[in-house]
Write a protein that holds these residues in place. Sequence first.
Motif, PDB file in Angstrom:
ATOM      1  N   SER A   1      34.526  75.625  24.441  1.00 34.54           N
ATOM      2  CA  SER A   1      33.289  75.815  25.206  1.00 34.54           C
ATOM      3  C   SER A   1      33.025  74.640  26.134  1.00 34.54           C
TER       4      SER A   1
ATOM      5  N   ASN B   1      29.884  85.082  27.971  1.00 37.59           N
ATOM      6  CA  ASN B   1      30.793  84.201  27.255  1.00 37.59           C
ATOM      7  C   ASN B   1      32.222  84.746  27.318  1.00 37.59           C
TER       8      ASN B   1
ATOM      9  N   THR C   1      31.470  81.123  21.307  1.00 39.21           N
ATOM     10  CA  THR C   1      30.506  80.029  21.267  1.00 39.21           C
ATOM     11  C   THR C   1      30.625  79.194  19.997  1.00 39.21           C
TER      12      THR C   1
END
Length: 502
Positions: free
Chosen positions: A152, A112, A146
């Motif tokens: 995202s 991420n 996230t």
Amino acid sequence: MSDERNFGITKFWVMTAIRHGVDPHDGSAMGRFLDEARAGRIEYDDAVLDHIAARDAHGDSGLSERAVVQLPVSLPAETELATVAEHAPAVVQLRALVDWVGDGRALTATGNLKLADARELVTLLGTSDIIDPLIGDRVFRTKSSTELPGLSHLVELAKEIRLIRVVKNRLVRVAKAAPLLRDGLALWTTGFDALPALDILIGPALWVAEHTRMLDSILDDVLPDILNTVYGLPEPIPVIRLTESVWMACTEAFGLDDLDPADATRWRKGVGADLWRLLSVLAEFGAVELTVGQPDPMYLVDLDPTWELEPGEPASLPPEAMERLRAALDPGVGPVDLVSLTPLTTRAVRARLLREGRYAPMVGELSEAEAAPLLGMITEHYSPETAEAEIAGWLAAHGGRERGLRQLLDGVRSCPFRTRAAAMLDVLAQNVPDQSTFLQGLRADEPLGPIATQMLVQEGEITPDELGPEEGLRAMTEQFIHLLELGGADAVTGALAELPAG
């Protein structure tokens, strides 16, 4: 075609009415005829009707289901659309994201964005995410990228359309995407086409409501249906109408008819909230415009309890859904949420429809068509507004109104079917400055005079008593020709037999 057993329910009753001397275009007369039929005072072939009803009940029409005809649309020039796309939020954000990636950005061990990078990007890209949100009097610290759905989704979209990719746990640019990045219209369209493939509703959250997972699982089908529904509509549609249709799609797909009323209400409201969130994402992308206002009356017509369906036509929504819509759209309720497509989306949806083999007409594309096909297409597919624009464009491309109008009238004269010729002349008459003067000028025209006379009588401009013997005979003959085309020789014979001998 002459075998009544192949008729639909509607055509069966229309042809039966014609045989009994009833004009199917006269609503009052048809109503009285159907009342007489229900009372058993009209003779018809019971065996044929039973055959049609049994076939329809088993869905065995022998034909593939046809897609709904799409309304013609008007679009700005490509240059104007390209300018709009250059400034669309999605294009600006995607380009800024790729520039930010530069020579590569390291990701976390889980793949991420690093939280510090995410904080920077939220500000740089102007996503709708809130870092460290304040809920009540408590601050909830953002611990991972996230937790930022807007960012995202943007990163996932950039990956989906191959602007960026992950290599050895680093986010890097895709060199081959350079031409796409330079073309704002192509970039916007490519991103828009990729939206159904993304988990727009779910995202990376750990917990998601069951109704959200349900809708997200069928979004590949539901989202195009939503866009097709709004496509081509002349006025913004109330969001609540889409909500009821989406809920019905979920009910059919997952068999939710057995839910108890309380659970059904909770799930339906949840799906409504999910749909609003989906529309909000589309609005941020520049795909739809969300407004608030009074719905156009066209969206209220079928909600009237006195609204009658055509024979054999299924109701579009269940009775309870109709009741909810009546309550939500009652004029006394006040303004409601409305949605419409942006020109960029209209262009993209039309392109998809054409790729699927659908007919998706666009105003202006018939400027080089022959006169007869032009009027035929307009008669079948165009609204009054788009018909006016299409005819005006055609006349401009064919020497102006005076010269072009003569060509259009020749196109009507060339049509071998009088019922179709009448429809073509009607749409033309509705798009001239003075309809009455236009039709009066055609009364002496040999092929068009009887049709023009019929139209003037129907509009109350003249009465049958004002017609001379020859004009009256020709007008009556025109009526029988129409009956011949619609019902065949037997229909004409039957109608003639019922006339007084004189």
